[in-house]
Scaffold this motif. Structure first.
Motif, PDB file in Angstrom:
ATOM      1  N   ALA A  11      -4.709 -25.928 -40.371  1.00 20.34           N
ATOM      2  CA  ALA A  11      -5.047 -27.245 -39.828  1.00 20.34           C
ATOM      3  C   ALA A  11      -6.013 -27.929 -40.795  1.00 20.34           C
ATOM      4  N   ILE A  12      -5.700 -29.147 -41.171  1.00 19.51           N
ATOM      5  CA  ILE A  12      -6.548 -29.941 -42.051  1.00 19.51           C
ATOM      6  C   ILE A  12      -6.780 -31.296 -41.395  1.00 19.51           C
ATOM      7  N   ARG A  13      -7.869 -31.962 -41.759  1.00 21.25           N
ATOM      8  CA  ARG A  13      -8.229 -33.218 -41.108  1.00 21.25           C
ATOM      9  C   ARG A  13      -8.608 -34.260 -42.136  1.00 21.25           C
ATOM     10  N   GLY A  14      -8.184 -35.467 -41.874  1.00 20.14           N
ATOM     11  CA  GLY A  14      -8.534 -36.612 -42.701  1.00 20.14           C
ATOM     12  C   GLY A  14      -9.027 -37.759 -41.847  1.00 20.14           C
ATOM     13  N   SER A  15      -9.819 -38.635 -42.418  1.00 24.78           N
ATOM     14  CA  SER A  15     -10.402 -39.757 -41.695  1.00 24.78           C
ATOM     15  C   SER A  15      -9.542 -41.005 -41.863  1.00 24.78           C
ATOM     16  N   LEU A  16      -9.353 -41.735 -40.748  1.00 24.24           N
ATOM     17  CA  LEU A  16      -8.611 -43.003 -40.775  1.00 24.24           C
ATOM     18  C   LEU A  16      -9.622 -44.133 -40.978  1.00 24.24           C
ATOM     19  N   HIS A  46      -8.808 -31.095 -48.433  1.00 23.36           N
ATOM     20  CA  HIS A  46      -8.571 -29.655 -48.352  1.00 23.36           C
ATOM     21  C   HIS A  46      -7.093 -29.391 -48.116  1.00 23.36           C
ATOM     22  N   ARG A  47      -6.488 -28.596 -48.961  1.00 17.42           N
ATOM     23  CA  ARG A  47      -5.069 -28.246 -48.890  1.00 17.42           C
ATOM     24  C   ARG A  47      -4.164 -29.462 -48.983  1.00 17.42           C
ATOM     25  N   GLY A  48      -4.611 -30.465 -49.670  1.00 17.86           N
ATOM     26  CA  GLY A  48      -3.788 -31.656 -49.813  1.00 17.86           C
ATOM     27  C   GLY A  48      -2.500 -31.395 -50.566  1.00 17.86           C
ATOM     28  N   GLU A  49      -2.552 -30.525 -51.576  1.00 17.99           N
ATOM     29  CA  GLU A  49      -1.340 -30.216 -52.329  1.00 17.99           C
ATOM     30  C   GLU A  49      -0.336 -29.450 -51.476  1.00 17.99           C
ATOM     31  N   ILE A  70       5.626 -31.859 -46.865  1.00 16.12           N
ATOM     32  CA  ILE A  70       6.328 -33.063 -46.400  1.00 16.12           C
ATOM     33  C   ILE A  70       7.378 -33.514 -47.401  1.00 16.12           C
ATOM     34  N   ALA A  71       7.194 -33.167 -48.671  1.00 14.28           N
ATOM     35  CA  ALA A  71       8.223 -33.515 -49.656  1.00 14.28           C
ATOM     36  C   ALA A  71       9.513 -32.755 -49.391  1.00 14.28           C
ATOM     37  N   ALA A  72       9.392 -31.554 -48.826  1.00 10.84           N
ATOM     38  CA  ALA A  72      10.572 -30.770 -48.475  1.00 10.84           C
ATOM     39  C   ALA A  72      11.026 -31.007 -47.036  1.00 10.84           C
ATOM     40  N   ASP A  73      10.434 -32.007 -46.348  1.00 11.26           N
ATOM     41  CA  ASP A  73      10.784 -32.342 -44.961  1.00 11.26           C
ATOM     42  C   ASP A  73      10.636 -31.135 -44.028  1.00 11.26           C
ATOM     43  N   ARG A  74       9.554 -30.401 -44.199  1.00  9.25           N
ATOM     44  CA  ARG A  74       9.255 -29.275 -43.321  1.00  9.25           C
ATOM     45  C   ARG A  74       8.302 -29.725 -42.228  1.00  9.25           C
ATOM     46  N   ALA A  75       8.345 -29.052 -41.071  1.00 14.16           N
ATOM     47  CA  ALA A  75       7.644 -29.500 -39.870  1.00 14.16           C
ATOM     48  C   ALA A  75       6.138 -29.512 -40.068  1.00 14.16           C
ATOM     49  N   VAL A  76       5.512 -30.624 -39.676  1.00 17.41           N
ATOM     50  CA  VAL A  76       4.064 -30.790 -39.682  1.00 17.41           C
ATOM     51  C   VAL A  76       3.682 -31.510 -38.389  1.00 17.41           C
ATOM     52  N   ALA A  77       2.786 -30.929 -37.619  1.00 19.20           N
ATOM     53  CA  ALA A  77       2.315 -31.547 -36.377  1.00 19.20           C
ATOM     54  C   ALA A  77       1.067 -32.370 -36.665  1.00 19.20           C
ATOM     55  N   TYR A  78       0.921 -33.509 -35.966  1.00 21.30           N
ATOM     56  CA  TYR A  78      -0.223 -34.414 -36.170  1.00 21.30           C
ATOM     57  C   TYR A  78      -0.903 -34.698 -34.839  1.00 21.30           C
ATOM     58  N   ARG A  79      -2.202 -34.905 -34.933  1.00 19.73           N
ATOM     59  CA  ARG A  79      -2.995 -35.278 -33.760  1.00 19.73           C
ATOM     60  C   ARG A  79      -4.012 -36.319 -34.189  1.00 19.73           C
ATOM     61  N   SER A  93      -1.313 -30.029 -38.941  1.00 16.75           N
ATOM     62  CA  SER A  93      -1.250 -28.578 -38.772  1.00 16.75           C
ATOM     63  C   SER A  93       0.185 -28.109 -38.924  1.00 16.75           C
ATOM     64  N   TRP A  94       0.324 -26.889 -39.411  1.00 15.78           N
ATOM     65  CA  TRP A  94       1.645 -26.285 -39.546  1.00 15.78           C
ATOM     66  C   TRP A  94       1.506 -24.768 -39.577  1.00 15.78           C
ATOM     67  N   LYS A  95       2.605 -24.107 -39.322  1.00 14.64           N
ATOM     68  CA  LYS A  95       2.631 -22.654 -39.327  1.00 14.64           C
ATOM     69  C   LYS A  95       2.891 -22.145 -40.730  1.00 14.64           C
ATOM     70  N   ILE A  96       2.328 -20.988 -41.012  1.00 17.24           N
ATOM     71  CA  ILE A  96       2.553 -20.333 -42.296  1.00 17.24           C
ATOM     72  C   ILE A  96       3.075 -18.925 -42.026  1.00 17.24           C
ATOM     73  N   PRO A  97       3.854 -18.377 -42.929  1.00  8.94           N
ATOM     74  CA  PRO A  97       4.334 -16.996 -42.714  1.00  8.94           C
ATOM     75  C   PRO A  97       3.158 -16.038 -42.696  1.00  8.94           C
TER      76      PRO A  97
END
Length: 550
Positions: free
Chosen positions: A20-25, A255-258, A264-273, A288-292
């Motif tokens: 889970a990572i957070r950014g400011s709007l 943090h973990r921006g790359e 998202i470039a590979a169109d993999r699931a990412v949840a937002y809040r 947030s997203w799941k990792i193996p």
């Protein structure tokens, strides 16, 4: 030793399963904030209705009822918003059931403790780890009344669990209680109302693999553009095609921006809040997203290079590095943190202490051993009675949060974490290691001695430094029994095999390397242990000089 409990085997802590990572709007316009408030308020009211329907279903809820709940919400928002709401309700229900079970277990422990103490005579002392009776008749009477109170609560909670009833306050029970005591909470009614509404908003959407940028409801492009799929009643507020609203600001993740960009470039699931911080007046976006699951190394591989034993305390982490044989190496370290103040301040303090610990472990290339602490049973007032300061002390220790944070941060640096049973580590560490490790230039504390005990337990060694010699001979007659061998070696507690040659400065007769041939020494006579010693006569030159004939 019959009263000691069994010690569980150490294990390697698994890594985190999500990120889970957070950014400011920053730079939202008034129109943007109004739209976000309207969306959150509408979806929050739908989430409350769905929660009511889920509670009414109770434990008989199944997939068909879940589908009916989702269809009932779809017409009032959209299919994806309805899916996010019903999934959040399901997760909240499971969390409430787990909390209900933990509360029942806590009540049962309290009832057992009070019943045991009431069964003893007034003033009786405890034994074998069990608490004694109460000190006076007044305290005994007060606790007897509390026993009936806890039994009533326990009966009610058991009935609720059997019926499938849970009690959850959307927005938080603490904030709800503050409404009845605004002066103590230092809030006005208007300020409380703003916080209450913000906490009850619903602005989160689950991700979908294969969809554009991994989320069709709240979409974030690689350049930080945020667009939201508006619910059907708010479709007139759209400023883009397909009933979407695009925010005026851009968001970025330091943090973990790359990792997020690659996902998202590979169109993999990412949840937002989307969350509004009332105190700061800022809007935040959490991705947030799941990792193996991280493949953990074996315990034997972790032990091969030694490790760092860490003792968790209320205000610091005491650590000491140990080699593979369980011997302390170098100087002990102390990592302080301050757990007073706000939650964000406490979390920052814990992160700062852990990152210093992990950097130290990274420099030496070793793992970290920590206690598998759980103070759930230690916080009860029934066990410790008047020792309120002790209950407050252990309640303030972030044991579960610290371990979760340590496992997550260690996985990023590639450091293994070993969890050990905390039984008797402080007591045995002080007994066997505090005094031997204390010198004129170093004063070893009980906490650092406990860190050594934790590290030795993680390495598979006993905590004690050496077992006692054979009882029939407290010397080298039967040989000292060392316990530095690995736990899997047979006969590790047996007598050490004799090695030829002198082992100490006091070597017995015919025990040395040349005991069989004592005549090999460069002496005029035989060694002293075979005959009496005598001195040779002086040379003639020295005899004449002594008599004056030079």
């Amino acid at each position: 030793m019959g009263g000691l409990r069994d010690v569980a085997a150490p294990f390697v802590v698994p890594g985190p399963s999500g990120v889970a990572i957070r950014g400011s709007l920053k730079g939202l316009t008034g129109q943007d904030e109004m739209v976000l408030r309207l969306i959150g308020s509408l979806l929050g009211s739908l989430a409350s209705r769905d929660w009511k329907a889920r509670c009414a279903a109770g434990p008989d809820h199944d997939s068909d009822q879940w589908a009916r709940r989702k269809r009932a919400l779809t017409g009032q928002c959209s299919s994806r918003w309805a899916g996010s709401i019903t999934k959040a309700t399901h997760d909240q229900w499971a969390l409430a059931r787990r909390g209900q079970l933990a509360y029942i277990q806590s009540l049962e422990a309290g009832v057992r403790t009070i019943a045991h103490r009431l069964s003893l005579p007034v003033g009786a002392k405890g034994a074998r780890g069990l608490p004694g009776s109460y000190r006076s008749r007044q305290e005994w009477f007060a606790k007897s009344r509390r026993l009936h109170l806890l039994q009533d609560r326990l009966q009610q909670e058991r009935a609720d669990r059997e019926a499938g009833r849970v009690r959850v306050v959307r927005g938080g029970r603490k904030l709800l209680r503050n409404r009845h005591n605004l002066q103590a909470a230092r809030l006005t009614e208007t300020e409380w109302r703003v916080r209450w509404e913000a906490e009850r908003w619903f602005l989160q959407a689950d991700g979908e693999s294969g969809k554009r940028y991994g989320n069709e409801t709240i979409r974030v492009s690689p350049d930080g553009e945020v667009s939201i799929k508006l619910p059907a009643p708010l479709a007139g507020l759209a400023n883009a095609s397909h009933r979407r609203y695009v925010l005026a600001c851009r968001v970025g993740f330091r943090h973990r921006g790359e990792d997020w960009a690659d996902r998202i470039a590979a169109d993999r699931a990412v949840a937002y809040r989307i969350h509004f911080d009332v105190e700061r007046g800022r809007w935040y976006l959490t991705a947030s997203w799941k990792i193996p699951p991280v493949r953990t190394v074996s315990l034997e591989a972790v032990r091969s290079g030694g490790l760092i034993g860490v003792d968790t305390n209320a205000d610091h982490l005491a650590a000491w590095r140990l080699d593979v044989h369980g011997n302390p190496v170098g100087e002990p370290r102390r990592f302080d943190y301050d757990l007073s103040g706000s939650a964000s301040h406490r979390e920052a303090q814990v992160r700062h202490a852990l990152i210093r610990l992990l950097h130290w472990a990274k420099r030496h290339g070793v793992a970290v051993a920590i206690e598998d602490l759980d103070f759930a049973a230690e916080k009860t007032r029934e066990k410790h009675g008047r020792r309120k300061w002790f209950r407050k002390l252990i309640s303030g220790m972030p044991t579960s949060k610290l371990r979760a944070r340590l496992a997550s941060m260690a996985a990023e640096l590639g450091i293994a974490v070993v969890a050990v049973d905390p039984a008797y580590t402080s007591r045995w560490g002080a007994q066997h290691w505090q005094k031997p490790l204390t010198s004129k230039n170093r004063k070893t504390t009980r906490h650092h001695a406990a860190a050594v005990a934790i590290g030795r337990r993680a390495l598979g060694h006993p905590i004690r430094r050496r077992t006692a010699p054979p009882p029939h001979h407290q010397s080298d007659g039967a040989g000292h029994r060392a316990v530095q061998a690995a736990s899997g070696i047979p006969g590790r507690e047996e007598t050490r095999p004799r090695i030829p040659g002198p082992r100490t400065r006091s070597v017995g007769t015919r025990r040395g390397a040349k005991a069989g041939d004592q005549g090999t020494h460069n002496r005029s006579g035989h060694p002293a242990e075979h005959e009496s010693w005598h001195q040779d006569s002086l040379p003639l030159s020295l005899t004449n000089a002594r008599n004056g004939n030079v």
